[in-house]
Design a protein around this motif. Sequence first.
Motif, short mmCIF file in Angstrom:
data_model
loop_
_atom_site.label_atom_id
_atom_site.label_comp_id
_atom_site.label_asym_id
_atom_site.label_seq_id
_atom_site.Cartn_x
_atom_site.Cartn_y
_atom_site.Cartn_z
N PHE A 44 0.94 -1.13 0.05
CA PHE A 44 -0.02 0.13 0.18
C PHE A 44 0.88 1.34 -0.01
O PHE A 44 0.52 2.28 -0.61
N LYS A 45 2.03 1.22 0.86
CA LYS A 45 2.95 2.27 0.61
C LYS A 45 3.75 2.61 -0.54
O LYS A 45 4.08 3.75 -0.97
N SER A 46 3.75 1.55 -1.36
CA SER A 46 4.43 1.44 -2.96
C SER A 46 3.65 2.26 -3.74
O SER A 46 4.39 2.57 -4.85
N GLN A 47 2.50 2.39 -3.64
CA GLN A 47 1.74 3.08 -4.80
C GLN A 47 1.96 4.61 -4.81
O GLN A 47 2.33 5.04 -3.89
N SER A 48 1.46 5.18 -5.77
CA SER A 48 1.38 6.66 -5.82
C SER A 48 0.30 7.38 -4.70
O SER A 48 0.44 8.27 -4.43
N PHE A 49 -0.62 6.42 -4.85
CA PHE A 49 -1.66 6.79 -3.76
C PHE A 49 -2.49 5.56 -3.37
O PHE A 49 -2.89 4.62 -4.32
N THR A 50 -2.73 5.36 -2.06
CA THR A 50 -3.60 4.35 -1.63
C THR A 50 -4.69 5.19 -0.69
O THR A 50 -4.26 5.80 -0.04
N GLY A 51 -5.99 4.88 -1.28
CA GLY A 51 -7.17 5.64 -0.59
C GLY A 51 -8.06 4.69 0.23
O GLY A 51 -8.31 3.73 -0.28
N LEU A 52 -8.45 5.13 1.44
CA LEU A 52 -9.09 4.34 2.20
C LEU A 52 -10.63 4.89 2.54
O LEU A 52 -10.59 6.26 2.82
N ALA A 53 -11.68 4.33 2.25
CA ALA A 53 -12.94 4.97 2.41
C ALA A 53 -13.36 4.52 3.86
O ALA A 53 -13.41 3.37 3.98
N ARG A 54 -13.71 5.67 4.63
CA ARG A 54 -14.19 5.60 5.98
C ARG A 54 -15.60 5.64 6.12
O ARG A 54 -16.10 6.95 5.58
N ASP A 55 -16.39 4.84 6.78
CA ASP A 55 -17.70 5.29 7.06
C ASP A 55 -17.74 6.13 8.52
O ASP A 55 -17.28 5.72 9.48
N THR A 56 -18.08 7.39 8.09
CA THR A 56 -17.99 8.38 9.24
C THR A 56 -18.94 8.26 10.39
O THR A 56 -18.94 8.43 11.25
N GLU A 57 -20.00 7.26 10.22
CA GLU A 57 -20.98 6.96 11.33
C GLU A 57 -20.53 6.07 12.20
O GLU A 57 -20.61 5.96 13.35
N THR A 58 -19.60 4.83 11.44
CA THR A 58 -19.34 3.96 12.33
C THR A 58 -17.71 3.95 12.39
O THR A 58 -17.15 3.38 13.36
N ASN A 59 -17.00 4.75 12.01
CA ASN A 59 -15.70 5.13 11.87
C ASN A 59 -14.78 3.85 11.27
O ASN A 59 -13.69 3.68 11.50
N GLU A 60 -15.53 2.81 10.56
CA GLU A 60 -14.81 1.80 9.97
C GLU A 60 -14.39 2.00 8.56
O GLU A 60 -15.21 2.80 7.78
N ILE A 61 -13.12 1.21 8.15
CA ILE A 61 -12.88 1.34 6.68
C ILE A 61 -13.63 0.52 5.98
O ILE A 61 -13.76 -0.74 6.55
N VAL A 62 -14.16 0.68 5.00
CA VAL A 62 -15.09 -0.03 4.08
C VAL A 62 -14.65 -0.36 2.66
O VAL A 62 -15.32 -1.13 2.03
N ALA A 63 -13.76 0.32 2.46
CA ALA A 63 -13.34 0.12 0.99
C ALA A 63 -11.94 0.88 0.77
O ALA A 63 -11.37 1.54 1.49
N LEU A 64 -11.16 0.41 -0.12
CA LEU A 64 -10.15 1.27 -0.60
C LEU A 64 -9.61 1.09 -2.14
O LEU A 64 -10.26 0.27 -2.79
N TYR A 65 -8.55 1.89 -2.49
CA TYR A 65 -8.18 1.50 -3.81
C TYR A 65 -6.57 1.94 -3.87
O TYR A 65 -6.10 2.67 -3.06
N ILE A 66 -6.01 1.53 -4.78
CA ILE A 66 -4.48 1.75 -5.12
C ILE A 66 -4.34 2.45 -6.44
O ILE A 66 -5.28 2.09 -7.31
#
Length: 163
Positions: free
Chosen positions: A45-67
């Motif tokens: 994940f650190k080796s990518q140009s960007f890794t994004g995490l989608a957080r549910d702001t109601e539960t504070n859980e990570i629910v998705a990601l992209y590289i």
Amino acid sequence: MPFEVEPYTKKEIHSATKIWNEVVRSGIAFPQEEELDEISGDEFFKSQSFTGLARDTETNEIVALYILHPNNVGRCGHICNASYAVRSDMRGRHVGKIIVTHCIKKAGELGFKILQFNAVVAENFSARKLYANLGFTELGTIPGGFRMPDGTFADIVPQYIKV
């Protein structure tokens, strides 16, 4: 549900690898066959140009990601590639649209001109519909370009969008 996309940090490695590995195990979307552990995942994940995490702001859980990373080098270095993973219990809730839209914007911010997908499995109708709705162009079909978990081969549909 409100979702926000944030940059990857190591404190979210457990959630990120769990979501990524779920897609790897399904065997129907990513070319990777090996699952990530927390060490290899953090490096990946650190080796990518960007890794994004989608957080549910109601539960504070990570629910998705992209590289997001270059698709090639040199004269084709302006073209990037991305992969998306949405937690299975969150699919159908438009999280995919949020991370793909964020990815397109981030690609432009990083100086890329084109976002290209090399291997969208033809039967991945939900992803193809999303990409079409966001303005991607399908480039044709490569027969048998993806080996499925049962050993059969599925067609792939490369596509791109200008960013």
